[in-house]
Design an enzyme around this catalytic site. Structure first.
Site, PDB file in Angstrom:
ATOM      1  N   CYS A  74      59.879   7.793  42.971  1.00 55.07           N
ATOM      2  CA  CYS A  74      60.764   6.859  42.279  1.00 55.07           C
ATOM      3  C   CYS A  74      60.036   5.583  41.865  1.00 55.07           C
ATOM      4  O   CYS A  74      60.035   5.204  40.695  1.00 55.07           O
ATOM      5  CB  CYS A  74      61.953   6.506  43.173  1.00 55.07           C
ATOM      6  SG  CYS A  74      63.088   5.319  42.416  1.00 55.07           S
TER       7      CYS A  74
ATOM      8  N   GLU B  79      67.458  23.069  24.610  1.00 53.80           N
ATOM      9  CA  GLU B  79      68.295  23.188  25.797  1.00 53.80           C
ATOM     10  C   GLU B  79      68.919  24.582  25.849  1.00 53.80           C
ATOM     11  O   GLU B  79      69.483  25.052  24.860  1.00 53.80           O
ATOM     12  CB  GLU B  79      69.392  22.126  25.774  1.00 53.80           C
ATOM     13  CG  GLU B  79      70.495  22.296  26.800  1.00 53.80           C
ATOM     14  CD  GLU B  79      69.979  22.272  28.234  1.00 53.80           C
ATOM     15  OE1 GLU B  79      70.266  23.240  28.968  1.00 53.80           O
ATOM     16  OE2 GLU B  79      69.291  21.300  28.603  1.00 53.80           O
TER      17      GLU B  79
ATOM     18  N   ILE C  14      66.095  13.213  32.457  1.00 49.49           N
ATOM     19  CA  ILE C  14      64.659  13.015  32.246  1.00 49.49           C
ATOM     20  C   ILE C  14      64.261  13.418  30.838  1.00 49.49           C
ATOM     21  O   ILE C  14      63.545  12.688  30.136  1.00 49.49           O
ATOM     22  CB  ILE C  14      63.850  13.797  33.295  1.00 49.49           C
ATOM     23  CG1 ILE C  14      64.070  13.208  34.685  1.00 49.49           C
ATOM     24  CG2 ILE C  14      62.358  13.776  32.953  1.00 49.49           C
ATOM     25  CD1 ILE C  14      63.434  14.009  35.795  1.00 49.49           C
TER      26      ILE C  14
ATOM     27  N   GLY D 201      57.045   6.498  47.048  1.00 47.83           N
ATOM     28  CA  GLY D 201      57.303   7.845  46.557  1.00 47.83           C
ATOM     29  C   GLY D 201      57.324   7.956  45.049  1.00 47.83           C
ATOM     30  O   GLY D 201      56.832   7.092  44.315  1.00 47.83           O
TER      31      GLY D 201
ATOM     32  N   HIS E  47      85.734 -12.902  29.434  1.00 49.91           N
ATOM     33  CA  HIS E  47      85.589 -12.753  27.984  1.00 49.91           C
ATOM     34  C   HIS E  47      84.586 -13.790  27.473  1.00 49.91           C
ATOM     35  O   HIS E  47      84.626 -14.941  27.887  1.00 49.91           O
ATOM     36  CB  HIS E  47      86.940 -12.962  27.301  1.00 49.91           C
ATOM     37  CG  HIS E  47      86.856 -12.961  25.801  1.00 49.91           C
ATOM     38  ND1 HIS E  47      86.749 -11.799  25.075  1.00 49.91           N
ATOM     39  CD2 HIS E  47      86.835 -13.988  24.913  1.00 49.91           C
ATOM     40  CE1 HIS E  47      86.680 -12.104  23.784  1.00 49.91           C
ATOM     41  NE2 HIS E  47      86.730 -13.434  23.667  1.00 49.91           N
TER      42      HIS E  47
ATOM     43  N   GLY F 156      51.474  15.031  56.437  1.00 47.80           N
ATOM     44  CA  GLY F 156      52.161  15.262  57.698  1.00 47.80           C
ATOM     45  C   GLY F 156      52.668  16.687  57.823  1.00 47.80           C
ATOM     46  O   GLY F 156      53.095  17.302  56.845  1.00 47.80           O
TER      47      GLY F 156
ATOM     48  N   SER G  54      67.392  19.060  28.590  1.00 53.06           N
ATOM     49  CA  SER G  54      68.094  17.881  28.076  1.00 53.06           C
ATOM     50  C   SER G  54      68.905  17.172  29.146  1.00 53.06           C
ATOM     51  O   SER G  54      69.937  16.570  28.864  1.00 53.06           O
ATOM     52  CB  SER G  54      69.028  18.290  26.930  1.00 53.06           C
ATOM     53  OG  SER G  54      70.143  19.024  27.412  1.00 53.06           O
TER      54      SER G  54
ATOM     55  N   ILE H 162      62.745  20.736  33.107  1.00 54.59           N
ATOM     56  CA  ILE H 162      63.697  21.812  33.400  1.00 54.59           C
ATOM     57  C   ILE H 162      64.160  21.807  34.856  1.00 54.59           C
ATOM     58  O   ILE H 162      64.705  22.795  35.341  1.00 54.59           O
ATOM     59  CB  ILE H 162      63.102  23.183  33.054  1.00 54.59           C
ATOM     60  CG1 ILE H 162      61.784  23.410  33.808  1.00 54.59           C
ATOM     61  CG2 ILE H 162      62.877  23.301  31.554  1.00 54.59           C
ATOM     62  CD1 ILE H 162      61.230  24.818  33.653  1.00 54.59           C
TER      63      ILE H 162
END
Length: 464
Positions: free
Chosen positions: A42, A202, A183, A40, A443, A114, A180, A269
């Site tokens: 992604c 934005e 993406i 897909g 640490h 499909g 903004s 957007i």
């Protein structure tokens, strides 16, 4: 006779292919239908290949600042075609990986478009050929696509969606990014690091509007410091395309309209669910504002028809789709999974610096009636961050003052998209501040800031 299965999945993104694997594990005879490439958006055009691009720009940024690390790097440059090819190679490798997984789990893959034709029936068309499939269960995982500006459709040359921005034929010299969210900010960050002059517009009062206000404010200052121009509370009213660029008319919050020339525009957007022409109307599947309406198990109002992922609504995230797919399949296979909920879904923005969050912002927690305790710890107080040369950022935690429940966590800085999962696990286990304060953090690590933020919420920070 149609090919018969227990489950047919329409769409092979991170929701669909994960659902197919889980179905096969549960013994269901499963088919997958995909009109483009397995994995897909992604895997092929979104999450993964964009991270390949961002990794390139990150390294390029470090090369340009080699002296900060006692190194010398001269005549720094880049090959745009090679950058794009690397990103596409990463996508190709993952596409092949999904193919291998489908073969391993004996999931039948049908290539083509499909469409639901009747209860339990679906037609797959590719060119002039078609095949009929039928199953007791049909799962819709068709995802979503980028939303176009109504007055300026993306042409792939001067006006881009994310797909065009991932395979540029040329590097923009002056780029306008409209929107903004994650993406928009990611592409603004990438192209700025690669040398383009970038402006973000934005409509809302702040960038990354779904994030905590302190994170948004920090990111705005950091991006401006990197040379990105940010215009909030404004909208693009008109775009005129010329041979060598575009002219954009931007209306500010004061009502004044200004025009400016750009070489390219990225439109970020929002998204539109892919619900058209897949047969929903014929079966009477209910939709809400274009998205398929489902319950916590992915069930629609039509028995035997299910839906998951972006096609069902926000949050539009790959990991949300994957988990929905597993819950849905386990339920229809006769299991008893917990219904899917969005209360503990992390969100990540892979810009430079990165942003990550989970749960309620401080403002949302107060709106919900919580009395809160808030802790905040800066990167500058962390030894590992200083050693990495990444001392900008902070970790913020929001607790319920009465119960100690972790209501939300918000981060901005280097590698926070890797750190956020610690808080996601803590929330899933219903951990309180007591367990988090008593946990030993290694640490030196960036994760120590997570500990310090919790301590700060209760007046006990060590290193600040």
């Amino acid at each position: 006779m149609p090919d018969t299965y227990d489950l047919i999945i329409l769409g092979s993104g991170p929701g669909g292919y994960v659902a197919a694997i889980r179905a096969a594990q549960l013994g269901l005879k499963t088919a997958m239908v995909e009109r483009e490439r397995l994995g897909g958006i992604c895997l092929n055009w979104g999450c993964i290949p964009t991270k390949a691009l961002l990794r390139t720009s990150e390294i390029y940024h470090y090369m340009q600042h080699a002296a900060d690390y006692g190194l010398k790097a001269e005549k720094i440059g880049f090959d745009l075609d090679a950058i794009v090819q690397r990103s596409r190679k990463v996508a190709g490798q993952l596409n092949a990986g999904v193919k291998g997984l489908m073969k391993k789990h004996k999931v039948a893959v049908h290539e083509g478009v499909g469409k639901l034709t009747a209860p339990g029936k679906l037609t797959v068309t590719q060119g002039d050929a078609s095949v009929e499939l039928q199953a007791k269960h049909i799962l819709i995982a068709t995802g979503a696509r980028a939303r176009d500006l109504p007055f300026a459709k993306a042409d792939g040359k001067r006006i881009w969606t994310y797909r065009h921005a991932m395979v540029p034929a040329e590097m923009p010299t002056k780029l306008l990014v409209i929107g903004s969210g994650a993406i928009g900010v990611e592409f603004a960050s990438f192209y700025r690091d690669m040398g383009a002059e970038v402006t973000i517009v934005e409509m809302l009062p702040r960038i990354l509007p779904v994030e905590d206000e302190e994170v948004s404010a920090f990111m705005a200052k950091r991006l401006v410091k990197e040379g990105i121009r940010i215009v909030t509370g404004a909208g693009v009213e008109k775009i005129e395309v010329a041979g060598s660029g575009v002219t954009a008319s931007i209306k500010g919050g004061d009502g004044k309209v200004s025009t400016e020339d750009y070489s390219h525009v990225v439109v970020a957007i929002g998204i539109v669910p892919n619900t058209e022409e897949i047969g929903l109307e014929a079966l009477g599947v209910k939709t809400e504002r274009g998205h398929i309406a489902v319950d916590g198990f992915g069930r629609t109002n039509v028995p035997g028809v299910y839906a998951i992922g972006d096609v069902t609504g926000a949050p539009w995230l790959a990991h949300k789709a994957s988990h929905e797919g597993i819950v849905c399949v386990e339920k229809l296979a006769g299991g008893n999974p917990h219904p899917f909920e969005v209360w503990n879904i992390p969100g990540c923005t892979y810009s430079r610096p990165q942003v990550a969050s989970v749960g309620l912002t401080e403002a949302k927690a107060k709106e919900a009636g919580h009395e809160v305790k808030v802790g905040k710890f800066p990167f500058i107080g962390n030894g590992k961050a200083i050693a990495l040369g990444e001392a900008d950022g902070f970790v913020k935690t929001v607790f319920d003052a009465g119960t100690g429940a972790l209501l939300g966590a918000h981060m901005v800085g280097a590698e926070v998209t890797e750190l956020i999962q610690g808080y996601v696990v803590a929330r899933q286990l219903e951990t309180t501040e007591a367990e988090l304060m008593e946990t030993v953090f290694a640490h030196p690590t960036l994760s120590e800031m997570m500990h310090e933020s919790v301590l700060a919420a209760y007046g006990r920070p060590i290193h600040i």
